[in-house]
Every structure is written in structure tokens, then in C-alpha cells.
Scaffold this active site. Sequence first.
Site, PDB file in Angstrom:
ATOM      1  N   LYS A   1       9.872   4.298  12.702  1.00 24.18           N
ATOM      2  CA  LYS A   1      10.018   3.436  11.530  1.00 24.18           C
ATOM      3  C   LYS A   1      11.113   4.013  10.639  1.00 24.18           C
ATOM      4  CE  LYS A   1       7.626   4.126   7.759  1.00 24.18           C
ATOM      5  NZ  LYS A   1       6.520   4.257   6.768  1.00 24.18           N
TER       6      LYS A   1
ATOM      7  N   GLU B   1      -1.155  -3.625   8.753  1.00 25.76           N
ATOM      8  CA  GLU B   1      -1.246  -2.270   8.202  1.00 25.76           C
ATOM      9  C   GLU B   1      -1.788  -2.307   6.782  1.00 25.76           C
ATOM     10  OE1 GLU B   1       1.768   1.025   6.248  1.00 25.76           O
ATOM     11  OE2 GLU B   1       2.555  -0.273   7.820  1.00 25.76           O
TER      12      GLU B   1
END
Length: 211
Positions: free
Chosen positions: A132, A43
Amino acid sequence: MNQPLSPPLPFRLPLIAILRGITPNDAVAHVAALVEEGYDGIEIPLNSPQWERSIGDCVRAFGSRALIGGGTVLTPDDVVGLRRVGARFIVTPNTHPAVIQRAVDLGLQVVAGFATASEAFTALDAGAHMLKLFPATTYGAGHVRALRSVLPKATPLFVVGGITPDNLPQYLDAGAHGAGIGGELYRPGQSVEATRANAIAFRQALQEHAA
């Protein structure tokens, strides 16, 4: 105590490497080290310098070996920009339905940021594939365990924020399926060797927990 059953994940290694603040001049070298160490979820947050170039370069270099995605995704336009440079997943800090839905419509995997059960179900209703919990260490492993009692078992749950090789096992024991690792993995300006060493430490902690 290991998790007996885990939902299918798009990542072979359930550790999302977060390279916040990385520059295009450094991105490929650091991602190369991560891929060599078995990481296949990378990411690059959108508040990093020239993120379009970094993500695009990494997709071209490693897109057949890893999923390259964007984090801190705030708007549907961000999603469109990520799709344009070849990103495969997005990570959001919130549960904005329009962002999640745009990503799903464009074929990107979504890891949606949340804190409460209500926020988690909002994200899932919008189509998020994964959740998340952020910041994980603010809430603690007990919060993960409580959430797991109400969330669908098939929903992958990642913990992000303050995760280290030492505390990762307690979150896995509580019901997390993986983690996003940021500041303990990479800080702007550090060497590729430091990134590799940190990546190895996290991977070893995961493997020892699974043993």
C-alpha cells in the site's frame, strides 16, 4: 492505457473501502451498502471507536460475501485481536516485520504500508502479500511507475491517500492494481446514501478505465 496483466487479488473488486471512524451503531448499515454495490474488501481502522465490535458484527453479517479486515494495525497484539473477531486481512501504515509475520502465521492477508522501494522489499521479505503506497498523492503517479519497474510483477500494489474517482485512472495507468479509498468514500456521521453514492462513483471510474 490499461494494465495487460494483473496478479491475483483476494478481492474481486480491487477497491478497499476504508471506514475510518465508524461506530458499531453505523458499521453494519454502511457495510451492507458497500457489499450491495459489489465491494468485497472492507477495512475498519483500529483507531475507530470500539473497532472489535464493529469488525465482529460485520464479519458475522457479511463474512461469506466480503473480506472484513482491520487497518492501522501497529502491534502483533492488534493482529491477535483481529484474528479473534474474525478479520481476514490487515492493513498496516508501516513495514514492521513482527506485525506482518504474526498476521501471516495466523493466516491473515497483509497489505503493508510503504513509501520507498527499500520499505517495499522489507515488507515483502517479512511475508506481506500486498503493498500500500501511502500517502499516494504526496508521491504521485510517477512514483508508482518508478516503483513498478523494480517491484515483482506478481505483487499487488494499492494506492491510498487522496484517491478520488477523477485521479484513480492515472494511478492505474502507472501500474497500481487497485486503491484503498477513505475520506472520499466515508466520513464519520455521513448517511448510508452518501456512502453508497460515493462507492458507485469509484466503481464506475474503475469500470470505465477497464473498458
